[in-house]
Design a protein around this motif. Structure first.
Motif, PDB file in Angstrom:
ATOM      1  N   UNK A  33       0.866  -1.172   0.000  1.00 36.95           N
ATOM      2  CA  UNK A  33       0.000   0.000   0.000  1.00 36.95           C
ATOM      3  C   UNK A  33       0.901   1.219   0.000  1.00 36.95           C
ATOM      4  N   UNK A  34       0.763   2.022  -1.047  1.00 37.23           N
ATOM      5  CA  UNK A  34       1.538   3.244  -1.195  1.00 37.23           C
ATOM      6  C   UNK A  34       0.619   4.422  -0.904  1.00 37.23           C
ATOM      7  N   UNK A  35       0.839   5.063   0.226  1.00 38.20           N
ATOM      8  CA  UNK A  35       0.084   6.262   0.577  1.00 38.20           C
ATOM      9  C   UNK A  35       0.803   7.432  -0.083  1.00 38.20           C
ATOM     10  N   UNK A  36       0.218   7.948  -1.143  1.00 36.24           N
ATOM     11  CA  UNK A  36       0.807   9.065  -1.880  1.00 36.24           C
ATOM     12  C   UNK A  36       0.128  10.339  -1.386  1.00 36.24           C
ATOM     13  N   UNK A  37       0.792  10.994  -0.445  1.00 35.90           N
ATOM     14  CA  UNK A  37       0.195  12.149   0.213  1.00 35.90           C
ATOM     15  C   UNK A  37       1.303  12.969   0.848  1.00 35.90           C
ATOM     16  N   UNK A  38       1.373  14.233   0.477  1.00 38.00           N
ATOM     17  CA  UNK A  38       2.446  15.096   0.971  1.00 38.00           C
ATOM     18  C   UNK A  38       2.447  15.216   2.491  1.00 38.00           C
ATOM     19  N   UNK A  39       1.279  15.404   3.102  1.00 33.98           N
ATOM     20  CA  UNK A  39       1.227  15.579   4.557  1.00 33.98           C
ATOM     21  C   UNK A  39       1.677  14.338   5.316  1.00 33.98           C
ATOM     22  N   UNK A  40       1.216  13.168   4.895  1.00 34.44           N
ATOM     23  CA  UNK A  40       1.593  11.958   5.634  1.00 34.44           C
ATOM     24  C   UNK A  40       3.036  11.541   5.360  1.00 34.44           C
ATOM     25  N   UNK A  41       3.595  12.016   4.255  1.00 37.29           N
ATOM     26  CA  UNK A  41       4.993  11.693   3.933  1.00 37.29           C
ATOM     27  C   UNK A  41       5.968  12.666   4.570  1.00 37.29           C
ATOM     28  N   UNK A  42       5.613  13.957   4.572  1.00 32.03           N
ATOM     29  CA  UNK A  42       6.580  14.978   4.957  1.00 32.03           C
ATOM     30  C   UNK A  42       6.029  16.052   5.893  1.00 32.03           C
ATOM     31  N   UNK A  43       4.755  16.008   6.208  1.00 29.66           N
ATOM     32  CA  UNK A  43       4.136  17.060   7.012  1.00 29.66           C
ATOM     33  C   UNK A  43       4.589  17.048   8.462  1.00 29.66           C
ATOM     34  N   UNK A  44       4.213  18.079   9.214  1.00 29.51           N
ATOM     35  CA  UNK A  44       4.639  18.188  10.606  1.00 29.51           C
ATOM     36  C   UNK A  44       4.133  17.056  11.504  1.00 29.51           C
ATOM     37  N   UNK A  45       3.039  16.419  11.122  1.00 23.60           N
ATOM     38  CA  UNK A  45       2.488  15.306  11.898  1.00 23.60           C
ATOM     39  C   UNK A  45       2.690  13.961  11.203  1.00 23.60           C
ATOM     40  N   UNK A  46       3.649  13.900  10.277  1.00 19.33           N
ATOM     41  CA  UNK A  46       3.842  12.693   9.461  1.00 19.33           C
ATOM     42  C   UNK A  46       4.090  11.449  10.301  1.00 19.33           C
ATOM     43  N   UNK A  47       4.946  11.530  11.308  1.00 22.44           N
ATOM     44  CA  UNK A  47       5.262  10.342  12.118  1.00 22.44           C
ATOM     45  C   UNK A  47       4.013   9.819  12.817  1.00 22.44           C
ATOM     46  N   UNK A  48       3.213  10.722  13.353  1.00 25.30           N
ATOM     47  CA  UNK A  48       1.979  10.333  14.030  1.00 25.30           C
ATOM     48  C   UNK A  48       1.001   9.701  13.042  1.00 25.30           C
ATOM     49  N   UNK A  49       0.826  10.343  11.887  1.00 22.23           N
ATOM     50  CA  UNK A  49      -0.089   9.825  10.864  1.00 22.23           C
ATOM     51  C   UNK A  49       0.362   8.448  10.382  1.00 22.23           C
ATOM     52  N   UNK A  50       1.652   8.301  10.139  1.00 27.11           N
ATOM     53  CA  UNK A  50       2.178   7.026   9.652  1.00 27.11           C
ATOM     54  C   UNK A  50       1.986   5.913  10.672  1.00 27.11           C
TER      55      UNK A  50
END
Length: 166
Positions: A33-50
């Motif tokens: 599963x490739x989540x292609x999304x700028x926020x979840x990849x690089x955003x300020x809350x990326x670690x939490x989202x991931x």
């Protein structure tokens, strides 16, 4: 450059959650599963989202989080053994992928929630002019976009739905 084995592309504002793992992952026989999304990849809350999304995957799938641009840049390096399920949260992001050369031929539209300025066209999909523009751009590039919340439902063309629900 190889053609990636993209088995499914879905728009879901919630991105990776249990329904994706249980219903769509099994239906598509994806193994990545490739989540292609700028926020979840690089955003300020990326670690939490991931972390939350990885937990939702239940260890059944390899999961990657790439920005839209990184997806465009690396998708053609994918192994042929990877059965890739691309997950985005907006039609604009999928249109950017297609325009960037990602070989998507079908886009499943699942959940696009109602927000101020959007109109509801199905039980789970609400759109605005920006969304319609993205769907029209994809259609011009040969991508079929259909609303289908679960595999047992009949897919309906999103632009036809939009036209009949004006």
């Amino acid at each position: 450059m190889t053609t990636p084995n993209i088995v499914w592309t879905r728009i879901d504002e919630r991105l990776l959650h249990g329904q994706i793992r249980i219903t769509w992952g099994k239906h598509t026989e994806a193994n990545l599963i490739l989540v292609a999304n700028d926020d979840s990849a690089e955003g300020p809350n990326a670690a939490f989202m991931q972390a939350g999304m990885k937990a939702s995957a239940g260890g059944e799938y390899a999961v990657r989080f790439f920005s839209i641009q990184k997806t465009i840049d690396v998708i053609h390096n994918a192994s042929s053994a990877q059965k890739i399920f691309i997950l985005c949260n907006s039609p604009t992001d999928v249109a950017r992928l297609v325009e960037g050369g990602v070989p998507i031929t079908h886009c499943n539209v699942g959940n696009m929630h109602f927000h101020e300025g959007k109109r509801q066209i199905s039980k789970t999909v609400s759109i605005d002019a920006k969304d319609i523009d993205a769907f029209e751009r994809m259609e011009k590039l040969g991508v079929t976009c259909t609303v289908q919340n679960t595999p047992d439902q009949t897919p309906v063309n999103v632009l036809e739905l939009a036209a009949t629900n004006e």
